[in-house]
Design a protein around this motif. Sequence first.
Motif, PDB file in Angstrom:
ATOM      1  N   VAL A   1      23.537 -22.494 -15.408  1.00  0.00           N
ATOM      2  CA  VAL A   1      22.273 -23.132 -15.036  1.00  0.00           C
ATOM      3  C   VAL A   1      22.427 -24.654 -15.013  1.00  0.00           C
ATOM      4  CG1 VAL A   1      19.943 -23.605 -15.863  1.00  0.00           C
ATOM      5  CG2 VAL A   1      20.767 -21.265 -15.731  1.00  0.00           C
ATOM      6  N   PHE A   2      23.141 -25.186 -16.021  1.00  0.00           N
ATOM      7  CA  PHE A   2      23.376 -26.631 -16.052  1.00  0.00           C
ATOM      8  C   PHE A   2      24.145 -27.094 -14.820  1.00  0.00           C
ATOM      9  CE2 PHE A   2      22.245 -26.695 -20.557  1.00  0.00           C
ATOM     10  CZ  PHE A   2      21.531 -27.864 -20.584  1.00  0.00           C
ATOM     11  N   VAL A   3      25.230 -26.340 -14.520  1.00  0.00           N
ATOM     12  CA  VAL A   3      26.048 -26.691 -13.360  1.00  0.00           C
ATOM     13  C   VAL A   3      25.189 -26.658 -12.098  1.00  0.00           C
ATOM     14  CG1 VAL A   3      27.998 -25.969 -11.935  1.00  0.00           C
ATOM     15  CG2 VAL A   3      28.176 -25.924 -14.428  1.00  0.00           C
ATOM     16  N   LEU A   4      24.367 -25.602 -11.988  1.00  0.00           N
ATOM     17  CA  LEU A   4      23.494 -25.458 -10.832  1.00  0.00           C
ATOM     18  C   LEU A   4      22.565 -26.663 -10.697  1.00  0.00           C
ATOM     19  CD1 LEU A   4      22.401 -23.397  -8.609  1.00  0.00           C
ATOM     20  CD2 LEU A   4      20.593 -22.940 -10.259  1.00  0.00           C
ATOM     21  N   GLY A   5      21.995 -27.079 -11.844  1.00  0.00           N
ATOM     22  CA  GLY A   5      21.087 -28.225 -11.833  1.00  0.00           C
ATOM     23  C   GLY A   5      21.763 -29.485 -11.323  1.00  0.00           C
ATOM     24  N   ARG A   6      22.976 -29.719 -11.815  1.00  0.00           N
ATOM     25  CA  ARG A   6      23.695 -30.929 -11.399  1.00  0.00           C
ATOM     26  C   ARG A   6      24.060 -30.856  -9.925  1.00  0.00           C
ATOM     27  NH1 ARG A   6      26.969 -33.669 -16.089  1.00  0.00           N
ATOM     28  NH2 ARG A   6      26.874 -35.249 -14.484  1.00  0.00           N
ATOM     29  N   TRP A   7      24.496 -29.639  -9.513  1.00  0.00           N
ATOM     30  CA  TRP A   7      24.861 -29.451  -8.111  1.00  0.00           C
ATOM     31  C   TRP A   7      23.652 -29.718  -7.219  1.00  0.00           C
ATOM     32  CZ3 TRP A   7      22.714 -25.695  -4.869  1.00  0.00           C
ATOM     33  CH2 TRP A   7      23.282 -25.631  -3.595  1.00  0.00           C
ATOM     34  N   ALA A   8      22.487 -29.167  -7.621  1.00  0.00           N
ATOM     35  CA  ALA A   8      21.287 -29.316  -6.790  1.00  0.00           C
ATOM     36  C   ALA A   8      20.892 -30.787  -6.690  1.00  0.00           C
ATOM     37  CB  ALA A   8      20.141 -28.502  -7.377  1.00  0.00           C
ATOM     38  N   LYS A   9      21.047 -31.526  -7.801  1.00  0.00           N
ATOM     39  CA  LYS A   9      20.666 -32.936  -7.769  1.00  0.00           C
ATOM     40  C   LYS A   9      21.624 -33.716  -6.864  1.00  0.00           C
ATOM     41  CE  LYS A   9      19.075 -36.747 -10.443  1.00  0.00           C
ATOM     42  NZ  LYS A   9      18.964 -37.408 -11.729  1.00  0.00           N
ATOM     43  N   ARG A  10      22.927 -33.384  -6.983  1.00  0.00           N
ATOM     44  CA  ARG A  10      23.897 -34.084  -6.148  1.00  0.00           C
ATOM     45  C   ARG A  10      23.626 -33.801  -4.673  1.00  0.00           C
ATOM     46  NH1 ARG A  10      28.398 -32.841  -9.047  1.00  0.00           N
ATOM     47  NH2 ARG A  10      28.917 -31.210  -7.587  1.00  0.00           N
ATOM     48  N   ARG A  11      23.320 -32.500  -4.403  1.00  0.00           N
ATOM     49  CA  ARG A  11      23.068 -32.148  -3.017  1.00  0.00           C
ATOM     50  C   ARG A  11      21.830 -32.873  -2.496  1.00  0.00           C
ATOM     51  NH1 ARG A  11      21.693 -26.715   0.278  1.00  0.00           N
ATOM     52  NH2 ARG A  11      19.724 -26.898  -0.812  1.00  0.00           N
ATOM     53  N   MET A  12      20.814 -32.978  -3.370  1.00  0.00           N
ATOM     54  CA  MET A  12      19.603 -33.675  -2.927  1.00  0.00           C
ATOM     55  C   MET A  12      19.919 -35.134  -2.595  1.00  0.00           C
ATOM     56  SD  MET A  12      16.187 -34.876  -4.419  1.00  0.00           S
ATOM     57  CE  MET A  12      16.778 -36.407  -3.831  1.00  0.00           C
ATOM     58  N   ILE A  13      20.745 -35.754  -3.441  1.00  0.00           N
ATOM     59  CA  ILE A  13      21.071 -37.163  -3.217  1.00  0.00           C
ATOM     60  C   ILE A  13      21.940 -37.332  -1.972  1.00  0.00           C
ATOM     61  CG2 ILE A  13      22.507 -39.015  -4.150  1.00  0.00           C
ATOM     62  CD1 ILE A  13      21.274 -38.353  -6.878  1.00  0.00           C
ATOM     63  N   ASN A  14      22.877 -36.387  -1.778  1.00  0.00           N
ATOM     64  CA  ASN A  14      23.804 -36.538  -0.658  1.00  0.00           C
ATOM     65  C   ASN A  14      23.231 -36.094   0.681  1.00  0.00           C
ATOM     66  OD1 ASN A  14      25.837 -37.680  -2.146  1.00  0.00           O
ATOM     67  ND2 ASN A  14      26.686 -35.712  -2.739  1.00  0.00           N
ATOM     68  N   THR A  15      22.445 -35.026   0.677  1.00  0.00           N
ATOM     69  CA  THR A  15      21.972 -34.506   1.953  1.00  0.00           C
ATOM     70  C   THR A  15      20.463 -34.562   2.074  1.00  0.00           C
ATOM     71  OG1 THR A  15      21.661 -32.282   1.154  1.00  0.00           O
ATOM     72  CG2 THR A  15      23.876 -32.848   1.921  1.00  0.00           C
ATOM     73  N   GLY A  16      19.768 -34.809   0.959  1.00  0.00           N
ATOM     74  CA  GLY A  16      18.317 -34.861   1.022  1.00  0.00           C
ATOM     75  C   GLY A  16      17.654 -33.494   0.942  1.00  0.00           C
ATOM     76  N   GLN A  17      18.488 -32.402   0.927  1.00  0.00           N
ATOM     77  CA  GLN A  17      17.877 -31.074   0.863  1.00  0.00           C
ATOM     78  C   GLN A  17      17.521 -30.726  -0.577  1.00  0.00           C
ATOM     79  OE1 GLN A  17      21.245 -29.382   2.977  1.00  0.00           O
ATOM     80  NE2 GLN A  17      19.777 -28.212   4.161  1.00  0.00           N
ATOM     81  N   GLN A  18      16.388 -30.039  -0.737  1.00  0.00           N
ATOM     82  CA  GLN A  18      15.983 -29.663  -2.088  1.00  0.00           C
ATOM     83  C   GLN A  18      16.264 -28.190  -2.332  1.00  0.00           C
ATOM     84  OE1 GLN A  18      12.062 -31.105  -3.032  1.00  0.00           O
ATOM     85  NE2 GLN A  18      13.016 -33.047  -3.495  1.00  0.00           N
ATOM     86  N   PHE A  19      16.430 -27.861  -3.625  1.00  0.00           N
ATOM     87  CA  PHE A  19      16.756 -26.497  -4.012  1.00  0.00           C
ATOM     88  C   PHE A  19      15.829 -26.115  -5.157  1.00  0.00           C
ATOM     89  CE2 PHE A  19      19.231 -23.324  -6.335  1.00  0.00           C
ATOM     90  CZ  PHE A  19      19.651 -22.510  -5.302  1.00  0.00           C
ATOM     91  N   PRO A  20      15.226 -24.907  -5.107  1.00  0.00           N
ATOM     92  CA  PRO A  20      14.295 -24.532  -6.184  1.00  0.00           C
ATOM     93  C   PRO A  20      15.026 -24.241  -7.490  1.00  0.00           C
ATOM     94  CG  PRO A  20      14.560 -22.721  -4.663  1.00  0.00           C
ATOM     95  CD  PRO A  20      15.336 -23.868  -4.086  1.00  0.00           C
TER      96      PRO A  20
END
Lengths: 392, 249
Positions: A195-214
Amino acid sequence: MKLDNRNGLTRLIYNPTVRSLFFQAVVLAGLLWFLLTIISNVMTNLDTRGISTGFGFLSQPAGFGISQTLIEYNETFTFGRTFFVGLLNTLLVSALGIVSATVLGVFVGVSRISPNWLLRKISMVYIEVLRNIPLLLQIFFWYYVVLQTLPRPRDSLTFGETVFINIRGVFMPKPMAESGFVVYMTLIVAAIIGVFVLGRWAKRRMINTGQQFPVFWASVGILVATLVIGFFITGRPIAFDYPELRGLNFRGGMSLIPELIALWFALTIYTSTYIGEIVRSGIQSVAHGQTEACRALGLNEKQRMNLVILPQAMRVMIPPMTSQYLNLTKNSSLATAIGYPDLVSVFAGTTLNQTGQAIEIITMTMLVYLTISLLVSAFMNWFNKRVALVER
Amino acid sequence: MTNEQEFIITLNKVNKWYGQFHVLKDINLNVKVGERIVICGPSGSGKSTMIRCINHLEEHQEGEIVVDGVVLNNDLKNIGQIRKEVGMVFQHFNLFPHLTVLQNCTLAPIWVRKMPQKEAEAIAMKYLERVKIPDQAHKYPGQLSGGQQQRVAIARSLCMNPRVMLFDEPTSALDPEMIKEVLDVMVELAQEGMTMLCVTHEMGFAKKVADRVIFMDAGQIIEQNEPEAFFNNPQSDRTKLFLSQVLGH
């Protein structure tokens, strides 16, 4: 010309460095003399009354029981062991209190400035009433007024015949490890890391691509699935020991003694009022212009709070928050008034009465509180430094 | 919606009260795309309140405000939509002190426009260069002078790529020698064709770039005209008095 003609001694007297050294030396000498007098006085008195000194008593058998012990203990253990039992009980109620007082306090503090009129008024009354009643009275209230009116074990309040509440405390089923437990725990730990890894991945993806993940719902899904499916895959590795009424009291299961509950509630509620005020003042200390800038940029209310207001409020809140945590820990020594077996009650109370070695015991107890307090404040200072503003 | 193409901002009979106090009285204003408007008037005349109503930092009670075809009402979605397209620069800068200059500029593009960080940073650097402080990008606002902070605030607004910029007395909190560096940036922005509404007492700026100067007093628009006519041939006595005091020294 006249000044230059002074002799060597006069010049020394008017030299600021010499002066300050002289006065410091005088104060230090006075302090040493005071301490030496006290110590020699105490030694003589102890000698004439035949009281033994030293820490030998720590290895003598204690000979008394304690109502709540986190480590193995009975009458045959030593006074040294009672010290650790008391210390752990103090740490337990302090840790529980700090966590719950923070959660409740943040909620009360945010409610205090909520746009909702009713919520705002309720939390105002809550704070004003409860922080103005002495803590000891609040402990007595929970212990004597609330918990002592609960039914006897025979007529316990119960939830589905698994949890029982009565005058002796709260009794719950106790989970017990069976075969496969290690595998199950490993699965759960893996899921949490995931879950932690997922959270960090989602934040990085949001910063890099702007896409959000629930992230929130995905995390809940992963954790629940692991808990439930893992439980059956690993062959039901946890069994429960249910409390049962035998004679006058419950046997088996886990229990919270009423002293712990009363002390925990009182410390939580009393401290939460102060934390509430700290949170409110922290949020209000952030200039209104920050809010206007956020709105003008199109940030929504949640983003405004999380990205701009709270990070700035934090640096105002941390120092007073530290002193509340320290207060709570030190206030937990009021446990002795209702007989919760904390360090003061068990060690500076019963052990002191039985051995009579007041100096050693009181010194040890004071040193413990001092150490805990210094550790908490060292941690909070480190944290404060991390969130401090760069000014120039 | 006949004005949709022509006017980017329309205020139609806007009224606002603070309790009993009537701050805006029947304000009518149409702003064309690319138009540069300077609003002046004595303090307490409602000029700031009027432009703050346009991005809903203040709420008007009567009348209609339309920005870029979106009606400003209590609908949060409309408010958000308008705020995305309208940038604002404040008298006291209101930079975020816990973030670096670059982070100040990328915060809204990342979180509101959902822009990738790299792209947001590239855009931020472009605008920081335009306001001539790219070398300060990794400093904190507290380490900059007032003039530099205000230029960062302008860059921060521009990073959202707004269609309209509102300036609320952008030079009033600055030392005299810093006013020029901020005005230079604003003049450049005006010359590039940005739609601007600017509350200011800098009459030189008004003469230089404004398409229209509006004079407000006691919550009303008293007079509006092209700068030349406004300064050389004011119509009302109130405007004449104001101008004689502002330009008289």
